[in-house]
Write a protein that holds these residues in place. Structure first.
Motif, short mmCIF file in Angstrom:
data_model
loop_
_atom_site.label_atom_id
_atom_site.label_comp_id
_atom_site.label_asym_id
_atom_site.label_seq_id
_atom_site.Cartn_x
_atom_site.Cartn_y
_atom_site.Cartn_z
N ALA A 44 0.84 -1.19 0.00
CA ALA A 44 0.00 0.00 0.00
C ALA A 44 0.88 1.25 0.00
CB ALA A 44 -0.91 -0.01 1.22
N ARG A 45 0.26 2.38 -0.17
CA ARG A 45 1.00 3.63 -0.12
C ARG A 45 1.55 3.86 1.28
NH1 ARG A 45 -2.75 7.82 -3.54
NH2 ARG A 45 -4.35 6.60 -2.44
N GLU A 46 2.80 4.31 1.33
CA GLU A 46 3.45 4.59 2.59
C GLU A 46 4.09 5.96 2.55
OE1 GLU A 46 6.47 1.67 3.22
OE2 GLU A 46 7.73 2.36 1.55
N PHE A 47 4.22 6.57 3.70
CA PHE A 47 4.83 7.88 3.81
C PHE A 47 6.31 7.82 3.50
CE2 PHE A 47 7.35 10.66 6.55
CZ PHE A 47 6.94 11.90 6.09
N VAL A 48 6.81 8.82 2.77
CA VAL A 48 8.23 8.93 2.46
C VAL A 48 8.82 10.20 3.08
CG1 VAL A 48 9.98 9.12 0.66
CG2 VAL A 48 7.97 7.63 0.33
N ALA A 49 8.24 11.35 2.77
CA ALA A 49 8.76 12.63 3.26
C ALA A 49 7.64 13.66 3.26
CB ALA A 49 9.92 13.12 2.39
N GLY A 50 7.70 14.60 4.20
CA GLY A 50 6.70 15.65 4.28
C GLY A 50 7.30 16.96 4.69
N ILE A 51 6.64 18.05 4.31
CA ILE A 51 7.10 19.39 4.66
C ILE A 51 5.87 20.26 4.89
CG2 ILE A 51 7.31 19.97 2.20
CD1 ILE A 51 9.61 21.87 3.03
N ASN A 52 5.85 20.97 6.01
CA ASN A 52 4.72 21.82 6.35
C ASN A 52 4.84 23.17 5.67
OD1 ASN A 52 2.90 20.40 8.08
ND2 ASN A 52 4.45 20.46 9.70
N GLY A 53 3.69 23.78 5.39
CA GLY A 53 3.67 25.11 4.80
C GLY A 53 3.91 26.20 5.82
N ILE A 58 9.99 19.34 8.70
CA ILE A 58 10.26 18.32 7.71
C ILE A 58 10.33 16.96 8.37
CG2 ILE A 58 11.98 17.47 6.07
CD1 ILE A 58 12.68 20.36 5.44
N PHE A 59 9.79 15.94 7.69
CA PHE A 59 9.75 14.59 8.22
C PHE A 59 10.18 13.62 7.13
CE2 PHE A 59 6.31 17.22 9.83
CZ PHE A 59 6.49 17.17 11.20
N TYR A 60 10.89 12.55 7.53
CA TYR A 60 11.29 11.50 6.63
C TYR A 60 11.04 10.14 7.26
CZ TYR A 60 14.08 15.09 4.22
OH TYR A 60 14.51 16.22 3.55
N VAL A 61 10.72 9.18 6.42
CA VAL A 61 10.69 7.81 6.90
C VAL A 61 12.14 7.38 7.11
CG1 VAL A 61 10.76 6.76 4.60
CG2 VAL A 61 9.69 5.54 6.51
N ASP A 62 12.37 6.52 8.11
CA ASP A 62 13.73 6.17 8.49
C ASP A 62 14.55 5.62 7.32
OD1 ASP A 62 13.00 4.98 11.88
OD2 ASP A 62 13.33 6.99 11.08
N LEU A 106 1.48 11.06 9.97
CA LEU A 106 2.12 10.77 8.70
C LEU A 106 1.54 9.53 8.05
CD1 LEU A 106 5.78 11.54 9.85
CD2 LEU A 106 4.08 13.10 8.88
N ILE A 107 0.28 9.63 7.65
CA ILE A 107 -0.41 8.54 6.99
C ILE A 107 -1.17 9.09 5.79
CG2 ILE A 107 -0.60 7.08 9.03
CD1 ILE A 107 -3.42 8.10 9.42
N PRO A 108 -1.41 8.27 4.76
CA PRO A 108 -2.07 8.79 3.55
C PRO A 108 -3.45 9.37 3.77
CG PRO A 108 -1.03 6.66 3.11
CD PRO A 108 -0.99 6.86 4.60
N THR A 109 -4.21 8.86 4.73
CA THR A 109 -5.60 9.27 4.88
C THR A 109 -5.78 10.71 5.34
OG1 THR A 109 -5.60 8.26 7.08
CG2 THR A 109 -6.47 6.94 5.27
N VAL A 110 -4.74 11.36 5.83
CA VAL A 110 -4.86 12.75 6.28
C VAL A 110 -4.66 13.74 5.13
CG1 VAL A 110 -4.05 12.10 8.56
CG2 VAL A 110 -2.44 13.09 6.92
N MET A 111 -4.24 13.28 3.97
CA MET A 111 -3.97 14.17 2.84
C MET A 111 -5.26 14.48 2.09
SD MET A 111 -0.84 14.28 3.68
CE MET A 111 -0.22 15.44 2.46
N ASP A 112 -5.38 15.71 1.59
CA ASP A 112 -6.59 16.17 0.91
C ASP A 112 -6.52 16.07 -0.61
OD1 ASP A 112 -8.01 17.06 3.31
OD2 ASP A 112 -6.50 18.64 3.41
N TYR A 113 -5.34 16.18 -1.18
CA TYR A 113 -5.17 16.18 -2.63
C TYR A 113 -4.04 15.24 -3.02
CZ TYR A 113 -7.70 20.54 -1.87
OH TYR A 113 -8.60 21.48 -1.46
N TRP A 114 -4.19 14.59 -4.17
CA TRP A 114 -3.22 13.61 -4.65
C TRP A 114 -2.94 13.77 -6.12
CZ3 TRP A 114 -0.69 10.07 -1.61
CH2 TRP A 114 -1.19 9.89 -0.32
N GLY A 115 -1.69 13.53 -6.51
CA GLY A 115 -1.35 13.39 -7.90
C GLY A 115 -1.54 11.96 -8.35
N LYS A 116 -1.29 11.69 -9.63
CA LYS A 116 -1.49 10.35 -10.18
C LYS A 116 -0.27 9.46 -10.04
CE LYS A 116 -4.94 11.78 -13.59
NZ LYS A 116 -5.28 11.83 -15.04
#
Length: 124
Positions: A44-53, A58-62, A106-116
């Motif tokens: 399934a989709r897993e978190f890789v990296a994130g950055i807040n506005g 900034i967050f990264y998977v180990d 840091l999970i996919p379900t909290v995101m509002d918009y997605w690319g393909k």
């Protein structure tokens, strides 16, 4: 409405580098949290990296710490993922995502918009 388009994927060898881009349109995403997720062939989709506005946390998977760098250019409304020292385990479809609020969980379900997604294949 908000649209996200990833680019930069391709076929590379172990140890090579790639830079993924995520171009946003519809509105400025500068106050939004953004991130990269990936889906391997058997998972399934897993978190890789994130950055807040707001605040710029900034967050990264180990598994990618020290190899991947997430960044964003608000003037271009674009987010990037610089991937160095690629491994075969990094082979996946990489997805750009955005969240209207600060990124906390840091999970996919909290995101509002997605690319393909854009495919990254690392040979060994």
């Amino acid at each position: 409405q908000v649209q996200l388009v990833e680019s930069g994927g391709g076929l590379v060898q172990s140890g090579d580098s790639l830079r993924l881009s995520c171009a946003a349109s519809g509105r400025s995403l500068s106050p939004y949290a953004m991130g990269w997720f990936r889906r391997t062939p058997g998972g399934a989709r897993e978190f890789v990296a994130g950055i807040n506005g707001i605040g710029g946390s900034i967050f990264y998977v180990d598994s990618v710490k020290g190899r991947f760098t997430i960044s964003r250019d608000n003037a271009k409304n674009t987010m990037y993922l610089q991937m160095n020292s690629l491994k075969s385990d990094d082979t996946a479809v990489y997805y750009c995502a955005a969240r209207r609020r600060e990124l906390t969980v840091l999970i996919p379900t909290v995101m509002d918009y997605w690319g393909k997604g854009t495919l990254v294949t690392v040979s060994s």
